[in-house]
Design an enzyme around this catalytic site. Structure first.
Site, short mmCIF file in Angstrom:
data_model
loop_
_atom_site.label_atom_id
_atom_site.label_comp_id
_atom_site.label_asym_id
_atom_site.label_seq_id
_atom_site.Cartn_x
_atom_site.Cartn_y
_atom_site.Cartn_z
N ASN A 179 -2.08 -4.16 -9.23
CA ASN A 179 -2.66 -4.31 -7.79
C ASN A 179 -4.31 -3.66 -8.77
O ASN A 179 -3.84 -2.88 -8.61
CB ASN A 179 -2.40 -3.38 -6.47
CG ASN A 179 -3.64 -2.87 -5.59
OD1 ASN A 179 -4.20 -3.71 -5.17
ND2 ASN A 179 -3.62 -2.06 -4.72
N HIS A 220 -2.82 -1.35 2.83
CA HIS A 220 -2.48 -0.42 2.00
C HIS A 220 -3.51 1.46 2.71
O HIS A 220 -3.99 1.10 3.59
CB HIS A 220 -3.51 -0.24 0.55
CG HIS A 220 -2.47 -0.18 -0.33
ND1 HIS A 220 -3.47 1.01 -0.77
CD2 HIS A 220 -2.64 0.09 -1.32
CE1 HIS A 220 -4.02 1.96 -1.78
NE2 HIS A 220 -2.37 0.85 -2.48
N GLU A 223 4.87 2.37 0.31
CA GLU A 223 3.90 3.84 -1.10
C GLU A 223 3.43 4.50 0.04
O GLU A 223 2.09 4.66 0.68
CB GLU A 223 2.71 2.37 -0.64
CG GLU A 223 3.23 1.14 -1.40
CD GLU A 223 1.71 0.36 -2.38
OE1 GLU A 223 1.72 -0.12 -3.49
OE2 GLU A 223 0.67 1.25 -1.58
N SER A 280 2.76 5.36 -8.69
CA SER A 280 3.22 5.83 -9.95
C SER A 280 4.14 5.43 -10.21
O SER A 280 4.53 5.50 -10.83
CB SER A 280 2.75 7.08 -9.45
OG SER A 280 1.97 8.04 -9.46
N GLY A 337 -0.03 0.04 -9.51
CA GLY A 337 -1.50 -0.11 -9.22
C GLY A 337 -2.37 0.54 -10.68
O GLY A 337 -2.17 -0.44 -11.71
P1 PGA Z 1 -0.63 3.67 -8.36
O1 PGA Z 1 -1.51 2.74 -7.18
O2 PGA Z 1 0.41 2.92 -9.12
O3 PGA Z 1 -2.00 3.40 -8.89
O4 PGA Z 1 -0.20 4.27 -7.86
C1 PGA Z 1 0.19 1.78 -6.60
C2 PGA Z 1 -1.35 1.19 -5.12
O5 PGA Z 1 -1.44 1.97 -4.88
O6 PGA Z 1 -0.34 0.28 -4.45
#
Ligand code: PGA
Length: 219
Positions: free
Chosen positions: A11, A97, A146, A182, A203
């Site tokens: 993403n 999201h 998430e 993360s 992300g």
């Molecule tokens: P991140 O984001 O891997 O930067 O924590 C994940 C997401 O928002 O889908």
């Protein structure tokens, strides 16, 4: 959903210029692949066409996703993109999201309408929930757990808790559940458990091609 598991989803949010994205995708899908699951790339909407051309030429099981979709059908909705407009190039769409809920006030009813539009166009929603209490609309078969505290913070949920939440989500319907928040190459393997957590939504760590390739390898 007919694509093979596990799912590894990038993403990109509103990151990268057009030329940076082009070199990223060449580096990722240009690398040799022994990955048995499905790679899903969710670039900014404006880069979809180029991403489609790039993934056509390679050997990966790679699909395109969008990060958002209109709740409206094609028509006079300035600035919007309707599901039916992109169904020929996109297979998946992120919905619900926490960033969209927070910054764009997307509520349960709006998300339900968006899921309905996607299903009508044959695009699979990847529905993000923040915990096991989040309402999941009819028609959803992929759920991404998430937790807000883990998104972009470098502080992932514990694999133990993520599994616990995945079990609770699965008790509410026959869902494929994935984890996001993360995820990096160092912790990705600890989240995957076939039949329980069948993929990851990445992300920040997906923005670096080398790191993203390591994540896929470690899945
Ligand atoms: P991140 O984001 O891997 O930067 O924590 C994940 C997401 O928002 O889908």
């Amino acid at each position: 959903m007919s694509d093979s598991l596990p799912l590894v989803i990038a993403n990109h949010k509103a990151n990268k210029t057009y030329s940076d994205f082009l070199s990223w995708i060449e580096n990722v899908v240009g690398a040799p692949s022994a990955f048995g699951g499905t790679l899903i790339i969710c670039p900014p909407m404006a880069f979809l066409g180029s991403a489609f051309e790039a993934i056509k030429k390679n050997a990966w099981k790679c699909k395109l996703g969008v990060q958002n979709i209109s709740q409206f059908e094609q028509g006079a909705y300035t600035g919007e993109i309707a599901a039916s407009q992109i169904k020929d190039i996109c297979s998946y769409c992120l919905i619900g999201h926490s960033e969209r809920r927070k910054y764009f006030n997307e509520d349960d009813e709006l998300l339900r309408l968006k899921v309905e539009m996607l299903k009508g166009a044959g695009i699979e929603p990847i529905f993000c929930v923040q915990d096991q209490e989040t309402l999941i609309p009819e028609g959803v078969s992929i759920v991404a757990y998430e937790p807000v505290f883990a998104i972009g913070t470098g502080k992932a949920d514990s694999p133990h808790n993520a599994r616990d939440v995945a079990k609770k989500i699965k008790s509410g319907g026959s869902f494929t559940v994935i984890y996001g928040g993360s995820v990096g190459s160092e912790n990705v393997a600890s989240f995957i458990e076939p039949g329980l957590i069948d993929g990851v939504l990445v992300g920040s760590a997906s923005l670096r091609a080398e790191e993203f390739l390591s994540i896929i390898k470690n899945v």
